[in-house]
Design an enzyme around this catalytic site. Sequence first.
Site, PDB file in Angstrom:
ATOM      1  N   LYS A  46       0.859  -1.204   0.000  1.00 37.54           N
ATOM      2  CA  LYS A  46       0.000   0.000   0.000  1.00 37.54           C
ATOM      3  C   LYS A  46       0.892   1.250   0.000  1.00 37.54           C
ATOM      4  CE  LYS A  46      -3.594  -2.772   2.052  1.00 37.54           C
ATOM      5  NZ  LYS A  46      -4.774  -2.887   2.887  1.00 37.54           N
ATOM      6  N   GLU A  60     -11.070 -10.776  -1.069  1.00 38.38           N
ATOM      7  CA  GLU A  60     -10.739 -10.004   0.127  1.00 38.38           C
ATOM      8  C   GLU A  60     -12.006  -9.388   0.710  1.00 38.38           C
ATOM      9  OE1 GLU A  60      -6.372  -8.663   0.032  1.00 38.38           O
ATOM     10  OE2 GLU A  60      -7.522  -7.175  -1.059  1.00 38.38           O
ATOM     11  N   HIS A  69      -8.451  -3.432  -6.030  1.00 36.53           N
ATOM     12  CA  HIS A  69      -8.408  -3.537  -4.572  1.00 36.53           C
ATOM     13  C   HIS A  69      -9.571  -2.719  -4.007  1.00 36.53           C
ATOM     14  CE1 HIS A  69      -7.176  -3.083  -0.429  1.00 36.53           C
ATOM     15  NE2 HIS A  69      -6.393  -4.127  -0.612  1.00 36.53           N
TER      16      HIS A  69
END
Length: 253
Positions: free
Chosen positions: A11, A170, A98
Amino acid sequence: MRKNIVAGNWKMNKTLEEGKTLASEIVNMVADEVQDDTITILHPPFVHLSSIYHLVKDVPNVFLGAQNCNENASGAYTGEVSVDMLKSVGTDYVILGHSERREYFSESNELLAKKVNIVLENGLTPIFCCGESLEIREDGTFIDFVSGQLTESLFHLSPEEFSKIVIAYEPIWAIGTGVTASSDQAQEMHAALRNHLASKYGTSIADETTILYGGSCKPSNAQELFANPDVDGGLIGGASLKSRDFVDIVKSF
Ligand code: PGA
């Protein structure tokens, strides 16, 4: 046999010097300690890619990945990074979709379909992220929701194109929260996604597709998560910033 992968998503963390130290430590530990053919991928911020490539390039089974890319080939898109640029500095994998990009940068399934296309056109491997919010988990529609993300961003691909995709499930409620999906919850979703892929591309392509789990995965729970028949590794956030923790996760198969 599908590949086992552990990918570290740094990140927006680490200066260049900190990133180089972390990458060197990981590469040395992987070279000494990881005997199987698990693939390790480091996803540092864009500006570190070139330097970190030189640390990973000669280590078997360790690869470089980006955290995002632009959907266009080149042009007047100030501040953006193209796949071509990523490729030119040794990047092999690109995380797409993401949940932080979906939420903070309004990335839609439609936009992600374009990003998937340009990554594949350049010969890199997309790691396509999907996952539901806590609200959707609680209302019980989570399998349909996540299956829909795959349908909308990936099902335009030919079987040959699709066979290059890596998927990362996720659950948003597990990312950075310390709350991990239980082993059963992860297996339930991964098996459902694999069935969904089989309904479109057939069982042999579905069986060959690597599906990673992400969300508060750490050394203490990785082994149990990865022991599930449909969990082929992890996309690791917080625990990828500590070399010992990350490599212990890589060794959890
Ligand atoms: P986490 O993040 O491991 O810190 O929960 C996972 C991710 O966002 O990929």
